[in-house]
Design a protein around this motif. Sequence first.
Motif, mmCIF file in Angstrom:
data_model
loop_
_atom_site.group_PDB
_atom_site.id
_atom_site.type_symbol
_atom_site.label_atom_id
_atom_site.label_comp_id
_atom_site.label_asym_id
_atom_site.label_seq_id
_atom_site.Cartn_x
_atom_site.Cartn_y
_atom_site.Cartn_z
ATOM 1 N N ASN A 62 0.810 -1.229 0.000
ATOM 2 C CA ASN A 62 0.000 0.000 0.000
ATOM 3 C C ASN A 62 0.838 1.270 0.000
ATOM 4 N N ASP A 63 2.140 1.123 0.053
ATOM 5 C CA ASP A 63 3.037 2.279 0.025
ATOM 6 C C ASP A 63 3.039 2.874 -1.380
ATOM 7 N N ALA A 64 3.043 4.184 -1.459
ATOM 8 C CA ALA A 64 3.048 4.859 -2.762
ATOM 9 C C ALA A 64 4.281 4.512 -3.593
ATOM 10 N N MET A 65 5.352 4.095 -2.941
ATOM 11 C CA MET A 65 6.578 3.751 -3.666
ATOM 12 C C MET A 65 6.534 2.335 -4.250
ATOM 13 N N ALA A 66 5.612 1.503 -3.819
ATOM 14 C CA ALA A 66 5.569 0.113 -4.290
ATOM 15 C C ALA A 66 5.454 0.024 -5.817
ATOM 16 N N PRO A 67 4.490 0.691 -6.447
ATOM 17 C CA PRO A 67 4.423 0.594 -7.910
ATOM 18 C C PRO A 67 5.622 1.254 -8.592
ATOM 19 N N GLU A 68 6.140 2.311 -8.004
ATOM 20 C CA GLU A 68 7.317 2.972 -8.579
ATOM 21 C C GLU A 68 8.516 2.032 -8.555
ATOM 22 N N TYR A 69 8.702 1.335 -7.443
ATOM 23 C CA TYR A 69 9.810 0.384 -7.355
ATOM 24 C C TYR A 69 9.617 -0.785 -8.310
ATOM 25 N N ASN A 81 18.575 -7.858 -19.764
ATOM 26 C CA ASN A 81 18.186 -8.779 -20.829
ATOM 27 C C ASN A 81 17.566 -10.051 -20.250
ATOM 28 N N GLU A 82 16.631 -9.852 -19.329
ATOM 29 C CA GLU A 82 15.898 -10.951 -18.722
ATOM 30 C C GLU A 82 14.413 -10.783 -19.051
ATOM 31 N N PRO A 83 14.042 -11.068 -20.315
ATOM 32 C CA PRO A 83 12.669 -10.777 -20.746
ATOM 33 C C PRO A 83 11.595 -11.525 -19.963
ATOM 34 N N GLN A 84 11.835 -12.773 -19.621
ATOM 35 C CA GLN A 84 10.820 -13.535 -18.899
ATOM 36 C C GLN A 84 10.566 -12.935 -17.518
ATOM 37 N N HIS A 85 11.632 -12.585 -16.818
ATOM 38 C CA HIS A 85 11.475 -11.974 -15.496
ATOM 39 C C HIS A 85 10.842 -10.589 -15.622
ATOM 40 N N THR A 86 11.212 -9.860 -16.654
ATOM 41 C CA THR A 86 10.635 -8.536 -16.884
ATOM 42 C C THR A 86 9.128 -8.639 -17.084
ATOM 43 N N ILE A 87 8.698 -9.600 -17.886
ATOM 44 C CA ILE A 87 7.257 -9.790 -18.125
ATOM 45 C C ILE A 87 6.548 -10.168 -16.829
ATOM 46 N N PHE A 88 7.171 -10.994 -16.015
ATOM 47 C CA PHE A 88 6.593 -11.369 -14.729
ATOM 48 C C PHE A 88 6.347 -10.128 -13.865
ATOM 49 N N ILE A 89 7.324 -9.236 -13.820
ATOM 50 C CA ILE A 89 7.181 -8.021 -13.015
ATOM 51 C C ILE A 89 6.115 -7.103 -13.615
ATOM 52 N N ILE A 90 6.092 -6.997 -14.929
ATOM 53 C CA ILE A 90 5.073 -6.176 -15.600
ATOM 54 C C ILE A 90 3.681 -6.701 -15.271
ATOM 55 N N ASP A 91 3.507 -8.014 -15.348
ATOM 56 C CA ASP A 91 2.190 -8.590 -15.047
ATOM 57 C C ASP A 91 1.764 -8.281 -13.617
ATOM 58 N N ARG A 92 2.720 -8.295 -12.727
ATOM 59 C CA ARG A 92 2.422 -7.959 -11.333
ATOM 60 C C ARG A 92 2.005 -6.490 -11.221
ATOM 61 N N LEU A 93 2.723 -5.625 -11.901
ATOM 62 C CA LEU A 93 2.387 -4.204 -11.887
ATOM 63 C C LEU A 93 0.990 -3.976 -12.463
ATOM 64 N N LEU A 94 0.681 -4.641 -13.571
ATOM 65 C CA LEU A 94 -0.629 -4.499 -14.209
ATOM 66 C C LEU A 94 -1.748 -4.994 -13.296
ATOM 67 N N LYS A 95 -1.495 -6.100 -12.606
ATOM 68 C CA LYS A 95 -2.514 -6.696 -11.733
ATOM 69 C C LYS A 95 -2.704 -5.894 -10.446
ATOM 70 N N ASP A 96 -1.605 -5.547 -9.811
ATOM 71 C CA ASP A 96 -1.689 -4.920 -8.490
ATOM 72 C C ASP A 96 -1.864 -3.406 -8.516
ATOM 73 N N TYR A 97 -1.414 -2.760 -9.591
ATOM 74 C CA TYR A 97 -1.447 -1.290 -9.642
ATOM 75 C C TYR A 97 -1.937 -0.802 -11.015
ATOM 76 N N PRO A 98 -3.145 -1.197 -11.418
ATOM 77 C CA PRO A 98 -3.616 -0.817 -12.759
ATOM 78 C C PRO A 98 -3.786 0.687 -12.952
ATOM 79 N N ASP A 99 -3.951 1.428 -11.871
ATOM 80 C CA ASP A 99 -4.158 2.872 -11.983
ATOM 81 C C ASP A 99 -2.872 3.679 -11.853
ATOM 82 N N PRO A 101 0.181 5.589 -12.973
ATOM 83 C CA PRO A 101 0.337 6.282 -14.257
ATOM 84 C C PRO A 101 1.323 5.631 -15.235
ATOM 85 N N ARG A 102 2.339 4.967 -14.753
ATOM 86 C CA ARG A 102 3.335 4.396 -15.663
ATOM 87 C C ARG A 102 3.004 2.957 -16.075
ATOM 88 N N THR A 103 1.847 2.470 -15.650
ATOM 89 C CA THR A 103 1.437 1.116 -16.018
ATOM 90 C C THR A 103 1.266 0.991 -17.529
#
Length: 165
Positions: A62-69, A81-99, A101-103
Motif C-alpha cells: 500500500n506504500d506509494a513507492m511500491a508501484p514505482e519500485y 536482458n531478462e525478458p521472462q522476469h521482466t514480463i513477470f514483473i510487468i504482469d504484477r504491476l498491471l494486476k496490483d497497480y492498474p491505476d 500512471p506508468r502502467t
Amino acid sequence: MKRLFLILAFIALVLAGCNNNDPAKRINKLEQQVFATDGAIVPEVANDLVSAYCDFADANPNDAMAPEYLFKAVDVSLNLNEPQHTIFIIDRLLKDYPDYPRTQAALFVKAFIFETKYENYDMAKKIYEQYLVMYPDGEFAESCRSSIENLGLTPEELVKKFENQ
C-alpha cells in the motif's frame, strides 16, 4: 558486569538490525552500486536491486513507492536482458497497480518484448491491441498502431515500405 555486557550487545544488535533492514536505505545503496557514473549498469549487483524493489512491494503493497519500485524493477530487469522476469514483473504491476500512471508504459514494454525478444508477433499484436483498448489516446498509442502495422517485417521490408510511401 556480564549482564551489562549482554544488554549492550543486545542493543547493538537491535540497532544494527534496524539499519540493515531499512528497505529504502538498502535500495538506495544498491542503486548507487548498480548505476556506474557513466550510466552503465553493473550486472553483478543489478539482480539484487531488482529483488530489493520487488521485496519492498511485497512488504509494503500500500506504500506509494511500491508501484514505482516495481516499475524501476522492470527497467533494470529489461536492461539485464531478462525478458521472462521482466514480463513477470510487468504482469504484477498491471494486476496490483492498474491505476499507476506508468502502467501503460509497462504494458507497451510487454508487447515490445514479445515482438523483439521472442518474435511472437501474435502475442505482441494482442498486447498492443489491449493497450489501444485500455489507453486509446495514451502516450504509446501511436507507437502501438505503427507496431501492429509493421509486425514481422524485416528491416529491409520496412525501408522498402517507407520508400514507397
